[in-house]
Design an enzyme around this catalytic site. Structure first.
Site, PDB file in Angstrom:
ATOM      1  CB  CYS A 114     -25.255 -19.969  67.645  1.00  0.00           C
ATOM      2  SG  CYS A 114     -25.086 -18.526  66.611  1.00  0.00           S
ATOM      3  CG  HIS A 255     -21.747 -20.735  69.078  1.00  0.00           C
ATOM      4  ND1 HIS A 255     -21.601 -21.092  67.755  1.00  0.00           N
ATOM      5  CD2 HIS A 255     -22.146 -19.427  69.074  1.00  0.00           C
ATOM      6  CE1 HIS A 255     -21.895 -20.057  66.994  1.00  0.00           C
ATOM      7  NE2 HIS A 255     -22.221 -19.033  67.768  1.00  0.00           N
ATOM      8  CG  ASN A 285     -21.143 -17.122  64.910  1.00  0.00           C
ATOM      9  OD1 ASN A 285     -21.635 -18.220  64.651  1.00  0.00           O
ATOM     10  ND2 ASN A 285     -21.711 -16.269  65.744  1.00  0.00           N
TER      11      ASN A 285
HETATM   12  N1  ACO Z   1     -14.313  -2.424  63.170  1.00  0.00           N
HETATM   13  C1  ACO Z   1     -13.970  -1.302  63.844  1.00  0.00           C
HETATM   14  N2  ACO Z   1     -14.751  -0.755  64.779  1.00  0.00           N
HETATM   15  C2  ACO Z   1     -15.925  -1.356  65.047  1.00  0.00           C
HETATM   16  C3  ACO Z   1     -16.340  -2.525  64.389  1.00  0.00           C
HETATM   17  C4  ACO Z   1     -15.488  -3.063  63.403  1.00  0.00           C
HETATM   18  N3  ACO Z   1     -15.778  -4.160  62.721  1.00  0.00           N
HETATM   19  N4  ACO Z   1     -17.545  -2.902  64.865  1.00  0.00           N
HETATM   20  C5  ACO Z   1     -17.877  -2.011  65.809  1.00  0.00           C
HETATM   21  N5  ACO Z   1     -16.895  -1.059  65.912  1.00  0.00           N
HETATM   22  C6  ACO Z   1     -16.839   0.090  66.804  1.00  0.00           C
HETATM   23  C7  ACO Z   1     -18.206   0.548  67.262  1.00  0.00           C
HETATM   24  O1  ACO Z   1     -18.787   1.418  66.328  1.00  0.00           O
HETATM   25  C8  ACO Z   1     -17.864   1.244  68.563  1.00  0.00           C
HETATM   26  O2  ACO Z   1     -17.361   2.516  68.266  1.00  0.00           O
HETATM   27  P1  ACO Z   1     -17.676   3.786  69.237  1.00  0.00           P
HETATM   28  O3  ACO Z   1     -17.064   3.421  70.568  1.00  0.00           O
HETATM   29  O4  ACO Z   1     -17.011   4.920  68.550  1.00  0.00           O
HETATM   30  O5  ACO Z   1     -19.160   3.883  69.305  1.00  0.00           O
HETATM   31  C9  ACO Z   1     -16.708   0.424  69.131  1.00  0.00           C
HETATM   32  O6  ACO Z   1     -16.168  -0.302  68.006  1.00  0.00           O
HETATM   33  C10 ACO Z   1     -17.130  -0.576  70.201  1.00  0.00           C
HETATM   34  O7  ACO Z   1     -18.309  -1.284  69.737  1.00  0.00           O
HETATM   35  P2  ACO Z   1     -18.904  -2.479  70.535  1.00  0.00           P
HETATM   36  O8  ACO Z   1     -20.117  -2.980  69.803  1.00  0.00           O
HETATM   37  O9  ACO Z   1     -19.082  -2.079  71.974  1.00  0.00           O
HETATM   38  O10 ACO Z   1     -17.710  -3.553  70.407  1.00  0.00           O
HETATM   39  P3  ACO Z   1     -17.530  -4.921  71.166  1.00  0.00           P
HETATM   40  O11 ACO Z   1     -16.282  -4.920  71.924  1.00  0.00           O
HETATM   41  O12 ACO Z   1     -18.781  -5.316  71.892  1.00  0.00           O
HETATM   42  O13 ACO Z   1     -17.319  -5.936  69.948  1.00  0.00           O
HETATM   43  C11 ACO Z   1     -18.613  -7.601  68.799  1.00  0.00           C
HETATM   44  C12 ACO Z   1     -18.339  -6.109  68.990  1.00  0.00           C
HETATM   45  C13 ACO Z   1     -17.345  -8.230  68.272  1.00  0.00           C
HETATM   46  C14 ACO Z   1     -19.734  -7.745  67.809  1.00  0.00           C
HETATM   47  C15 ACO Z   1     -18.978  -8.252  70.169  1.00  0.00           C
HETATM   48  O14 ACO Z   1     -19.938  -7.452  70.803  1.00  0.00           O
HETATM   49  C16 ACO Z   1     -19.516  -9.649  70.044  1.00  0.00           C
HETATM   50  O15 ACO Z   1     -18.817 -10.562  69.662  1.00  0.00           O
HETATM   51  N6  ACO Z   1     -20.767  -9.846  70.465  1.00  0.00           N
HETATM   52  C17 ACO Z   1     -21.372 -11.174  70.569  1.00  0.00           C
HETATM   53  C18 ACO Z   1     -21.719 -11.798  69.255  1.00  0.00           C
HETATM   54  C19 ACO Z   1     -22.347 -13.145  69.513  1.00  0.00           C
HETATM   55  O16 ACO Z   1     -21.865 -13.898  70.323  1.00  0.00           O
HETATM   56  N7  ACO Z   1     -23.453 -13.439  68.899  1.00  0.00           N
HETATM   57  C20 ACO Z   1     -24.185 -14.649  69.327  1.00  0.00           C
HETATM   58  C21 ACO Z   1     -24.283 -15.709  68.404  1.00  0.00           C
HETATM   59  S1  ACO Z   1     -24.678 -15.217  66.760  1.00  0.00           S
HETATM   60  C22 ACO Z   1     -26.117 -16.079  66.288  1.00  0.00           C
HETATM   61  O17 ACO Z   1     -26.858 -16.586  67.069  1.00  0.00           O
HETATM   62  C23 ACO Z   1     -26.405 -16.105  64.801  1.00  0.00           C
END
Ligand code: ACO
Length: 333
Positions: A114, A255, A285
């Protein structure tokens, strides 16, 4: 002394839309969850026969036309991508050069996820300031749908396809110049975000599993925390090093990974809503394409004017990070 000026912007987004409702039919998720956790409502998906180079070439063609610089003058093409047409060769940039009818330019890809577009800007700036090149086409293009696992709800809700491009060219006017670009990387965090298979690190039998070989895997929650910290530090450092106050930034272009990350960073930096550019809701993204697509969005909506200062800020797999202070400097007609 030659300086590097950011002359023009262009972008391309495929017409096919993948909405949160569509995704809720594919994996166990909902529009409500995705919207609340990411701010994303929909993303664009390329057709099967539409490659990263097709999207990159379309964005580049627009950037070229808007620059007023003839394509025969382009002496370098750099494409930031983690979803190249072909993983080993030829480079997507070389394919794009042919699609644009440019035959004599240096062309290569870079891999910085990214942060890719900020990395290509730093390379373009260095080549121009050294006097080695004069007119460089910089591109961020991604067909992330090709490396997304649509059975993994933790990643498939985030990513989309698209491309953005800009022309960076030599100027003697320091007022037009890209002020500074910072880039960095730390492989200690490599496992937060990776496509673990398909490269030379894979066993040969894995290489044969083509369908899943390059799918992205991510430790979302850990990535989130590092992202907020790194994106904020990037900006603090580049503003301090150049004695620029955040109030002098007209457009803060982070980003577009997640609305919550962008809001947290914007607040930590004291950026107003008017300063922060947002496209994550409609494109998700798009990795290396996200920043130029966002710049194109403010350009096409009439919000980006000559002379205005942009602050770019990116973070991605590697881990990589980068920031850039970029005045918009179209050629005066
Ligand atoms: N729908 C419903 N529930 C979900 C989903 C979904 N799509 N995805 C995860 N969950 C659940 C998980 O299983 C978990 O359930 P549990 O509590 O029963 O175990 C719960 O939701 C919380 O999961 P987290 O992973 O802690 O959720 P979080 O609030 O962190 O959100 C997300 C996840 C959106 C992926 C976030 O962590 C994020 O945006 N991370 C950063 C991504 C990013 O910036 N990447 C960098 C650039 S990408 C690149 O370089 C190519």
């Amino acid at each position: 002394m030659a300086y590097a000026a950011f002359r023009s912007i262009g972008a391309y987004a495929p017409s096919k839309i993948l909405s949160n409702e569509d995704l809720a039919k594919m994996v166990d998720t909902s529009d409500e969850w995705i919207t609340k956790r990411t701010g994303i409502k929909e993303r664009r998906i390329a057709e099967d026969g539409e490659f990263t180079s097709d999207m990159g070439a379309k964005a580049a063609q627009i950037a070229l036309e808007r620059s007023g610089i003839d394509k025969s003058k382009i002496d370098m093409i750099i494409c930031a991508t983690i979803s190249p047409d072909y993983f080993c060769m030829p480079s997507t940039a070389a394919i794009i050069s042919t699609k644009l009818g440019i035959s004599n330019a240096t062309a290569f890809d870079i891999s910085a996820a990214c942060t890719g577009f900020v990395y290509v800007l730093s390379i373009a700036k260095a080549f121009i300031e050294s006097g080695m090149k004069k007119n460089i086409l910089v591109i961020g293009a991604e067909k992330l749908s090709a490396i997304t696992d649509y059975t993994d709800r933790g990643t498939c809700i985030l990513f989309g396809d698209g491309a953005g491009a800009a022309v960076v060219s030599a100027t003697e006017d320091k007022n037009e110049a890209i002020i500074d670009v910072h880039t960095g990387a730390d492989g200690t965090f490599a496992d937060l975000l990776m496509s673990p298979n398909g490269g030379s690190g894979s066993a040969h039998d894995t290489l044969e599993q083509e369908a899943t070989s390059c799918f992205m895997q991510m430790k979302g929650n850990e990535t989130f925390k590092v992202a907020v910290k790194t994106l904020t530090k990037d900006v603090v450092d580049i503003l301090r090093d150049n004695s620029i106050d955040s109030s002098e930034i007209k457009h803060f272009v982070p980003h577009q990974a997640n609305l919550r990350i962008i809001k947290a960073v914007g607040e930590a930096l004291g950026m107003s809503d008017e300063q922060v550019v947002l496209t994550v809701e409609k494109y998700g993204n798009t990795s290396g394409a996200s920043i130029p697509m966002a710049i194109n969005d403010i350009y096409e909506s009439g919000r980006l004017q000559a002379g205005e200062l942009m602050l770019l800020d990116a973070f991605g797999g590697g881990l990589t990070w980068g920031s850039a202070l970029v005045p918009f400097a179209p050629l005066q007609k």
